[in-house]
Scaffold this motif. Structure first.
Motif, PDB file in Angstrom:
ATOM      1  N   GLN A 316       0.825  -1.214   0.000  1.00 50.94           N
ATOM      2  CA  GLN A 316       0.000   0.000   0.000  1.00 50.94           C
ATOM      3  C   GLN A 316       0.859   1.264   0.000  1.00 50.94           C
ATOM      4  N   ALA A 317       1.816   1.337   0.904  1.00 56.90           N
ATOM      5  CA  ALA A 317       2.673   2.521   0.956  1.00 56.90           C
ATOM      6  C   ALA A 317       3.535   2.625  -0.300  1.00 56.90           C
ATOM      7  N   ILE A 332      -3.263  10.184  -3.209  1.00 55.96           N
ATOM      8  CA  ILE A 332      -4.099  10.024  -2.018  1.00 55.96           C
ATOM      9  C   ILE A 332      -4.672   8.616  -2.022  1.00 55.96           C
ATOM     10  N   LEU A 333      -4.316   7.810  -1.032  1.00 56.08           N
ATOM     11  CA  LEU A 333      -4.832   6.443  -0.927  1.00 56.08           C
ATOM     12  C   LEU A 333      -6.292   6.483  -0.502  1.00 56.08           C
ATOM     13  N   VAL A 334      -7.132   5.756  -1.228  1.00 62.91           N
ATOM     14  CA  VAL A 334      -8.564   5.750  -0.898  1.00 62.91           C
ATOM     15  C   VAL A 334      -9.114   4.337  -0.735  1.00 62.91           C
ATOM     16  N   VAL A 553      -2.688   5.338   5.939  1.00 61.12           N
ATOM     17  CA  VAL A 553      -1.856   4.152   5.686  1.00 61.12           C
ATOM     18  C   VAL A 553      -2.612   3.152   4.826  1.00 61.12           C
ATOM     19  N   TYR A 554      -3.906   2.919   5.154  1.00 62.45           N
ATOM     20  CA  TYR A 554      -4.648   1.844   4.485  1.00 62.45           C
ATOM     21  C   TYR A 554      -5.432   2.335   3.272  1.00 62.45           C
ATOM     22  N   GLY A 555      -6.069   3.458   3.393  1.00 61.48           N
ATOM     23  CA  GLY A 555      -6.872   3.949   2.283  1.00 61.48           C
ATOM     24  C   GLY A 555      -8.244   4.399   2.737  1.00 61.48           C
ATOM     25  N   ASP A 600       2.038   1.247   9.121  1.00 55.32           N
ATOM     26  CA  ASP A 600       2.088  -0.038   8.432  1.00 55.32           C
ATOM     27  C   ASP A 600       0.837  -0.823   8.817  1.00 55.32           C
ATOM     28  N   TYR A 601       0.513  -1.877   8.055  1.00 59.36           N
ATOM     29  CA  TYR A 601      -0.654  -2.674   8.414  1.00 59.36           C
ATOM     30  C   TYR A 601      -0.443  -4.125   8.016  1.00 59.36           C
TER      31      TYR A 601
END
Length: 853
Positions: A316-317, A332-334, A553-555, A600-601
């Motif tokens: 993701q990152a 931009i993470l969505v 981090v995740y969206g 992080d995830y």
């Protein structure tokens, strides 16, 4: 219970605090008084009803401010016991709820000394006559109750039930406007036919029928076909399936799962640049993420699959970094594997400001009904003129008021759609605003201002993680907001930074969690708050900031159902379930644990190696305004009372649950936990000490003739189970083993038993039916005759009468078996049968039998 004070609902007893002394049980009176002492002075002044569970003796104190004046008063506050006996009571507020719990049959909470009791009884009788109590599981909350009344053709008007007129605003419409606006457009588009990136664009409001859309790498064109069929201006291109279509510019460009199948790293970058050059406002990019199911042979910087295709997987990152390096634009993470890159920076600011904004504030404020003035008591009866009905505000003022609430401040001229009409009617915007202020509730505007200030604070907090534009680069409306709410840009940024500092403080998070629970937003277990995703935007601002940091981090929360905030560890858990809304026990499919501090995830997928765990007590994480809340609450209570959840942290597996329910003759059907409709094996356990065969093969006649004696109706097995659990198991536990001398009796067996039997009365036939399909015994339940060897059966009978919820008991003598039955009526009727002078058995009330249970 003296003078009838007290209302029984299942195991809960409700009583008005002024009539606690009318409770017959002195221990209950003492428990309620002790609970009152644990409240502070303010709580004691507000609480007016006690609810005590007759089994656990757990007491909740409730505040119904309109108890005397409203026929069905709404609950405003409740105080429940804390996790330990010495902890502070847990306060829950329903003051801001649009769908609070309400109280029915309130006359039962007071004694017949109350002067209004007769009038309240009349209201209940009217409601009963209209059939309003026919479905008790769906009427416990205000919106449900009003919808139910309307369905019967009536309305509550002036504290009375009156026929419904055509001009009444329907409750369903208000509920839809407040709670369901988010998902309507997705349903209308048939979301199952659309890809995840296009669904996300629709849900975020970045794609509409008024916008042009281009799908770069459209494949077979499924998204284009669906969108075009719904009236969208959608075009696309694909190097294989549609190579001859033109590359067209569009406001929204989608690059869905394209760059991850390109094996040449340089070509990937070219594709991104080419697609971004077509975007006028925003480009969405979706890729495949690393996961446990990824497989293939290493090839270049990715993998070659068994089908001969290439896959480049991303973290993701990594996706965010890759897009920003390739395009020199902020990404931009969505969502998982999905990001947005804006070309129109005003659009970007508008999107980001909207992303951190509560969407329902204006509708909720307008939906809250003002509390009616209290009637003046004991006025002399005289003819008075009807009060003049105030004129409704001018429609233009109503529109201006809605715009004001939406902005949280007075609008400027450029923000008003019908400005010329407004000026024509009122002379100027300033005059219109002054007239509006006099016409509407200022407290409502104060709430709108506070909500909008929080939204902006969150926006400027999250802005700290990206390149911050200069003040003059801000979108014009944002500039106005900065001036109105913060004074200047530097103050807005400083306030955002201060919010981030609080969001990193575990104590501040825990305090906010407790505040959230008071408003019915989720369930707090130690330092972990868990709630439905739709409630996140209603959380205190520090919790919203924490969740938003995790989403950096995740969206996005698009496919998430539940959110859990870990105050101590600084982690955020996101959970997805199968059919969350439609199932009382939804199964978890994915769990994402975001370490907010480490950015992080970890992803956990269920269904293959690990079974999908069921979610128990789902109602804890919902809100009373949500669909199916009342049914879910009733289901959760039934499941807890069934004793099947155990002590494990997450409860049994679904397979274990089904087995445990089957042993208790229960099954799940929709949102109900109902009695079993199956026929068990005769050797299955029936309670703790017996089997079903124990009741079937115990009588002398059956043993001698070996006649078939098996129940045919599943309800008979349910009744035998109740008899065993409610009566026989406690007897065995207290006295030791028992010996059944007569149990279940089928019609075939009953034909061979001639003396002292009455199949239509004795309940030995349980729920079996005759040839005409009618019950053999109208009493229901089940019965058996038993003896405790080496015990005085008079002592056994005395103990049963004093301690157990039996239906009927027949005592024949100290050394003779006792006839004992159980049914839900629990009559507690004990009869002694003794031989009279003629030798016939004469019935009389058993000596130690008191008031029937």
């Amino acid at each position: 219970m003296r003078n009838g004070a007290g209302k029984r609902v299942g195991d809960d007893l409700y009583v008005h605090l002024e009539f606690v002394d009318d409770l017959a049980d002195s221990s209950q009176r003492a428990i309620i008084r002790n609970a009152l002492q644990r409240l502070d002075d303010g709580g004691r002044a507000l609480a007016n009803v006690a609810k005590i569970n007759t089994r656990s003796q757990r007491v909740s104190l409730l505040a119904y401010p309109e108890f005397d004046d409203e026929p069905f008063p709404a609950l405003a506050l409740s105080w429940s016991p804390g996790r330990s006996g010495n902890s502070e009571p847990v306060l829950r507020s329903y003051v801001e709820s649009l769908n609070p719990p309400i109280l029915h049959r309130k006359e039962l909470l007071v004694s017949d000394r109350h002067p209004a009791r007769e009038r309240w009884c009349a209201m209940t009788s009217q409601a009963e006559a209209l059939g309003l109590f026919d479905d008790p599981l769906s009427i416990g909350f205000r919106m449900n109750w009003e919808r139910h009344i309307a369905a019967k053709g009536y309305q509550l008007l002036g504290g009375q039930l009156a026929p419904l007129g055509n001009a009444i605003d329907d409750v369903d419409g208000r509920a839809n406007r407040v709670g369901q606006c988010v998902q309507r457009h997705l349903t209308a588009l048939g979301r199952s036919a659309l890809s995840a990136p296009v669904q996300t664009l629709l849900r975020l409001g970045l794609l509409s029928r008024e916008m042009s859309f281009f799908d770069y790498g459209c494949g077979r064109g499924d998204d284009l076909s669906t969108l075009s069929g719904e009236g969208f201006a959608a075009q696309g291109w694909d190097p294989h399936y549609a190579p001859n279509r033109p590359l067209s510019t569009a406001e929204v460009v989608n690059v869905g799962f394209v760059i991850n199948v390109i094996e040449d790293p340089a070509e990937r970058v070219d594709v991104l640049h080419r697609a971004f050059s077509l975007a006028q406002r925003v480009m969405s990019v979706a890729v495949m993420l690393y996961g446990p199911e990824n497989a293939g042979k290493p090839f270049g910087d990715g993998f070659m699959t068994s089908r001969g295709t290439f896959q480049k997987y991303f973290q993701q990152a990594e996706l965010k970094d890759y897009l920003e390096q390739a395009l020199h634009q902020e990404a931009i993470l969505v969502g998982p594997g999905m990001a947005l890159v804006f070309k129109d920076k005003d659009w970007e600011q508008r999107y980001l400001a909207g992303r951190y904004r509560r969407r329902d504030v204006t509708e909720r404020l307008l939906a809250v009904r003002p509390r009616p003035p209290k009637p003046v008591r004991e006025q002399p009866v005289r003819e008075i003129a009807a009060p003049r009905t105030p004129e409704p505000p001018h429609p233009l003022l109503t529109e201006l008021w809605r715009a004001t609430l939406d902005l949280g401040r007075y609008p400027e001229e450029a923000e008003i759609d019908r400005l010329p009409e407004l000026i024509d009617v009122f002379g100027s915007l300033g005059r219109a605003i002054r007239k509006m202020v006099r016409s509407f509730d200022g407290a409502m505007l104060a709430k709108a201002q506070a909500a909008r200030a929080d939204d902006l604070l969150l926006y400027f907090a999250i802005q700290q993680f990206s390149k911050r534009p200069r003040y003059r680069q801000l979108e014009v409306r944002l500039q106005r907001d900065v001036k109105a709410f913060f004074g200047d840009y530097a103050s807005a940024q400083a306030a955002g930074m201060e919010l981030l500092t609080r969001a990193a403080d575990g104590d501040a998070l825990l305090t906010a969690c407790r505040e959230a629970v008071t408003s019915g937003l989720g369930w707090l277990d130690a330092d972990k708050l868990q709630l439905h995703v739709s409630l996140v935007e209603r959380l205190p601002i520090v919790l919203r900031a924490f969740v938003s940091c995790g989403l950096l981090v995740y969206g996005d929360l698009g496919k998430v159902d539940l959110v859990k905030v870990h105050c101590g560890s600084g982690k955020l858990t996101l959970m997805q379930f199968e059919n969350f809304d439609a199932q009382p026990l939804p199964l978890m499919t994915r769990r994402i644990k975001v370490n907010v501090r480490r950015a992080d995830y970890d992803l956990f997928v269920y269904g293959a190696e690990y079974p999908k765990p069921p979610l128990y007590l789902k109602g804890r994480y919902m809100h009373e305004e949500m669909a199916h809340y009342e049914e879910q609450e009733a289901f959760d209570r039934a499941l807890e009372e069934a004793g099947v959840l155990g002590s494990a942290e997450h409860g049994p597996t679904y397979e274990q649950l089904e087995k445990s329910l089957a042993r208790r003759r229960l099954e799940v059907k929709g949102f109900s936990l109902r009695r079993s409709t199956t026929i068990p094996s005769l050797d299955e356990a029936c309670g703790a000490t017996l089997s079903y065969r124990s009741f079937i093969e115990c009588g002398e006649t059956q043993a001698r003739l070996r006649l078939p004696n098996t129940p045919l109706n599943p309800e008979s097995y349910n009744a035998l189970y109740d008899l065993a659990v409610k009566l026989l198991d406690p007897i065995v536990e207290y006295f030791g083993a028992i010996r059944l001398t007569y149990g279940f009796c089928s019609p075939g067996l009953g034909a061979h038993i001639k003396r002292r039997v009455a199949p239509d009365l004795d309940q030995h036939a349980a729920h079996e039916l005759n040839r005409r399909g009618q019950p053999l015994c109208e009493r229901g339940g089940a019965a058996c005759d038993f003896i405790v060897d080496d015990e005085n059966m008079e002592e056994v009978a005395d103990w049963i009468v004093e301690n157990l919820p039996f239906d009927r008991l027949y005592y024949y003598g100290k050394d003779r078996p006792i006839h004992l039955s159980y049914s839900p009526t629990e009559l507690g009727e004990a009869i002694e049968l003794r031989a009279g002078p003629s030798g016939r058995l004469v019935p009389r009330r058993y000596k130690s039998a008191g008031t029937p249970k």
